[in-house]
Design an enzyme around this catalytic site. Sequence first.
Site, PDB file in Angstrom:
ATOM      1  N   ASP A  17      71.817  -2.752  34.718  1.00 53.04           N
ATOM      2  CA  ASP A  17      73.061  -3.523  34.619  1.00 53.04           C
ATOM      3  C   ASP A  17      73.015  -4.824  35.406  1.00 53.04           C
ATOM      4  OD1 ASP A  17      74.039  -1.369  33.132  1.00 53.04           O
ATOM      5  OD2 ASP A  17      74.708  -0.353  34.956  1.00 53.04           O
ATOM      6  N   HIS A  45      74.015  -3.023  27.082  1.00 51.14           N
ATOM      7  CA  HIS A  45      73.893  -4.451  27.338  1.00 51.14           C
ATOM      8  C   HIS A  45      75.121  -5.136  26.770  1.00 51.14           C
ATOM      9  CE1 HIS A  45      69.246  -3.795  27.334  1.00 51.14           C
ATOM     10  NE2 HIS A  45      69.851  -3.218  28.343  1.00 51.14           N
TER      11      HIS A  45
HETATM   12  P1  GDP Z   1      72.460  -5.153  31.402  1.00 46.01           P
HETATM   13  O1  GDP Z   1      72.483  -3.687  31.178  1.00 46.01           O
HETATM   14  O2  GDP Z   1      71.430  -5.571  32.395  1.00 46.01           O
HETATM   15  O3  GDP Z   1      72.363  -5.947  30.124  1.00 46.01           O
HETATM   16  O4  GDP Z   1      73.859  -5.531  32.074  1.00 46.01           O
HETATM   17  P2  GDP Z   1      75.307  -4.986  31.616  1.00 46.01           P
HETATM   18  O5  GDP Z   1      75.701  -5.709  30.390  1.00 46.01           O
HETATM   19  O6  GDP Z   1      75.357  -3.509  31.604  1.00 46.01           O
HETATM   20  O7  GDP Z   1      76.176  -5.425  32.861  1.00 46.01           O
HETATM   21  C1  GDP Z   1      76.318  -6.748  33.250  1.00 46.01           C
HETATM   22  C2  GDP Z   1      77.807  -7.122  33.135  1.00 46.01           C
HETATM   23  O8  GDP Z   1      78.034  -8.310  33.848  1.00 46.01           O
HETATM   24  C3  GDP Z   1      78.274  -7.398  31.717  1.00 46.01           C
HETATM   25  O9  GDP Z   1      79.597  -6.968  31.593  1.00 46.01           O
HETATM   26  C4  GDP Z   1      78.177  -8.910  31.609  1.00 46.01           C
HETATM   27  O10 GDP Z   1      79.103  -9.451  30.663  1.00 46.01           O
HETATM   28  C5  GDP Z   1      78.549  -9.316  32.985  1.00 46.01           C
HETATM   29  N1  GDP Z   1      77.939 -10.555  33.475  1.00 46.01           N
HETATM   30  C6  GDP Z   1      76.708 -11.054  33.233  1.00 46.01           C
HETATM   31  N2  GDP Z   1      76.497 -12.150  33.983  1.00 46.01           N
HETATM   32  C7  GDP Z   1      77.605 -12.341  34.715  1.00 46.01           C
HETATM   33  C8  GDP Z   1      77.983 -13.277  35.733  1.00 46.01           C
HETATM   34  O11 GDP Z   1      77.233 -14.170  36.112  1.00 46.01           O
HETATM   35  N3  GDP Z   1      79.212 -13.129  36.287  1.00 46.01           N
HETATM   36  C9  GDP Z   1      80.073 -12.152  35.914  1.00 46.01           C
HETATM   37  N4  GDP Z   1      81.246 -12.088  36.511  1.00 46.01           N
HETATM   38  N5  GDP Z   1      79.748 -11.244  34.982  1.00 46.01           N
HETATM   39  C10 GDP Z   1      78.531 -11.336  34.398  1.00 46.01           C
HETATM   40  P1  IMO Z   2      70.871  -0.782  31.332  1.00 49.06           P
HETATM   41  O1  IMO Z   2      69.854  -1.114  30.273  1.00 49.06           O
HETATM   42  C1  IMO Z   2      72.246   1.662  34.701  1.00 49.06           C
HETATM   43  C2  IMO Z   2      70.509   5.669  35.045  1.00 49.06           C
HETATM   44  C3  IMO Z   2      71.554   6.747  34.876  1.00 49.06           C
HETATM   45  C4  IMO Z   2      70.967   7.838  35.740  1.00 49.06           C
HETATM   46  C5  IMO Z   2      69.459   7.677  35.489  1.00 49.06           C
HETATM   47  C6  IMO Z   2      68.905   8.636  34.447  1.00 49.06           C
HETATM   48  O2  IMO Z   2      72.263  -0.909  30.875  1.00 49.06           O
HETATM   49  O3  IMO Z   2      70.559  -1.519  32.590  1.00 49.06           O
HETATM   50  P2  IMO Z   2      69.124   8.807  31.818  1.00 49.06           P
HETATM   51  O4  IMO Z   2      70.319   8.978  30.937  1.00 49.06           O
HETATM   52  O5  IMO Z   2      68.327   7.576  31.520  1.00 49.06           O
HETATM   53  O6  IMO Z   2      68.255  10.019  31.873  1.00 49.06           O
HETATM   54  O7  IMO Z   2      69.740   8.636  33.301  1.00 49.06           O
HETATM   55  O8  IMO Z   2      69.278   6.354  35.051  1.00 49.06           O
HETATM   56  N1  IMO Z   2      70.464   4.677  33.957  1.00 49.06           N
HETATM   57  C7  IMO Z   2      71.030   3.480  34.012  1.00 49.06           C
HETATM   58  N2  IMO Z   2      71.815   2.912  34.950  1.00 49.06           N
HETATM   59  N3  IMO Z   2      71.899   0.957  33.604  1.00 49.06           N
HETATM   60  C8  IMO Z   2      71.094   1.488  32.661  1.00 49.06           C
HETATM   61  O9  IMO Z   2      70.650   0.782  31.594  1.00 49.06           O
HETATM   62  C9  IMO Z   2      70.644   2.818  32.829  1.00 49.06           C
HETATM   63  N4  IMO Z   2      69.868   3.644  32.107  1.00 49.06           N
HETATM   64  C10 IMO Z   2      69.754   4.762  32.815  1.00 49.06           C
HETATM   65  O10 IMO Z   2      72.818   6.318  35.345  1.00 49.06           O
HETATM   66  O11 IMO Z   2      71.182   7.554  37.099  1.00 49.06           O
HETATM   67 MG    MG Z   3      73.843  -2.087  31.282  1.00 47.68          MG
END
Ligand code: GDP
Ligand code: IMO
Ligand code: MG
Length: 439
Positions: A17, A45
Amino acid sequence: MATQAPHAVVTGLQWGDEGKGKIVDWLTESYDLVVRYNGGANAGHSVVIGDRRYALHLVPCGILRPGVLNLVANGVVLDPEQILREIAELEAGGLPVGERLKISDRAHLVLPYHKRADGLMEAAVAALAGEASQVGTTGRGIGPCYADKAQRTTAVRVADLYQPEALRRQLAHIAGVKNATLGALAGLSGQTFEPIDPAALHATLLSIGEQLRPYVADTAAIIRDAMAEGRRVLFEGGNGSLLDVDHGTYPYVTSSSTTALGIHAGAGVPAARLGRVVGIVKAYTTRVGAGPCPTEQVNAIGEHLRERGHEYGTTTGRPRRCGWLDLVALRHSAQLSGATELSIMLLDVLAGLETLQICTAYRLDGRLLDGFPASAAELERVEPVYETVPGFAEEVTAVRAYDQLPAAARAYVERIEALAGVRVSMVSVGPERSQTLVR
Ligand code: GDP
Ligand code: IMO
Ligand code: MG
């Protein structure tokens, strides 16, 4: 002779994340293909474009750019119902998928009993040893599917969907084995397991096979041909480096190779082909699920980060654990992937904190540690050594050029760069495309 096409990797350097989706979307303007190579629907994502927010789990984020080809490669564990749902949602929202998505014929399938097994294993571990022993998975069947991949005889791959007679025989023994093992596993936590009916599963899988058919391809061959033609390929990592099954905070990890190291096996690409490795770094730390997180702040700082950063999971909605940036962990993961540049994300979330802390070392039993500990139990016990730097009060979400950031915000970014030893090429101050500052 093909030109040396510059290919890139986007990989998260923390516990997931970090904002990988946003940067994949941002960079994809300059790439022709986007390839997911690891993990499955555990990834979430989130990408914001204008007033729309897209939540993608299996479909690569390149789908949001017209003209980009998106591949789900062999290393991904594919939940077929989930990907069909995502395709339908994208198309209903006016984004045609059609020819722009290809799914590897070698990818393994996550089936309903994998998701059930995921929950049953967590429940059994909790019943036998307490909740602290759980991984805290996303419940998406990731571990059980990769376990079957390694087990071989109990796995189903995409290509199997098109061999109906062989699939029927395969499902007969899979049902036998799963009904026995999952029935027993369920018993450990006082639950029952509804037995798999192999004939019904066979019919379901043949139907799924027909729905997936337009997308199925040899994705490694597509990547090879694209590279030979000089087209540019971007690899989209799922999950984060510290969740890597080999190099992460084992056993509190996911079941795939989440770093750039996973690309070679997970997409069928020789090591020499990758040049640009963009490490995605949240300006602080978050973690979902169990396991060590040395810089976690269970206090007002953690609350500030969670509320300002909307730190609730894209996949499960769970509140994320929040804390200060951990440079020990970051150096470990940047080295594993060979990060050539960093993108610092969610810098805006830090606004309003008087001072910021960066963990620069771990102390254990009175001595400083070298490197990143292998043992989760040891990592649970380390004491972070912090460097304190000034914070910034001003909101930065409206800033559109790096030089316009408050001096303290720039100093924070430049301190990360110095401590990591890797150039910071981008800084993000909000979820939208326009909130990306290129240095
Ligand atoms: P990923 O799993 O690495 O793709 O990340 P996620 O999408 O799960 O989580 C990142 C969150 O932060 C999302 O809700 C994005 O829309 C948000 N986001 C990304 N960049 C920024 C930023 O620079 N500032 C803020 N406030 N939110 C951001
Ligand atoms: P993105 O792509 C955050 C974490 C789970 C748990 C561990 C194992 O959005 O960054 P699993 O279901 O994979 O066996 O869970 O890994 N986990 C993540 N945490 N972002 C993710 O993906 C994750 N994918 C798995 O929360 O601790
Ligand atoms: Mg994510």
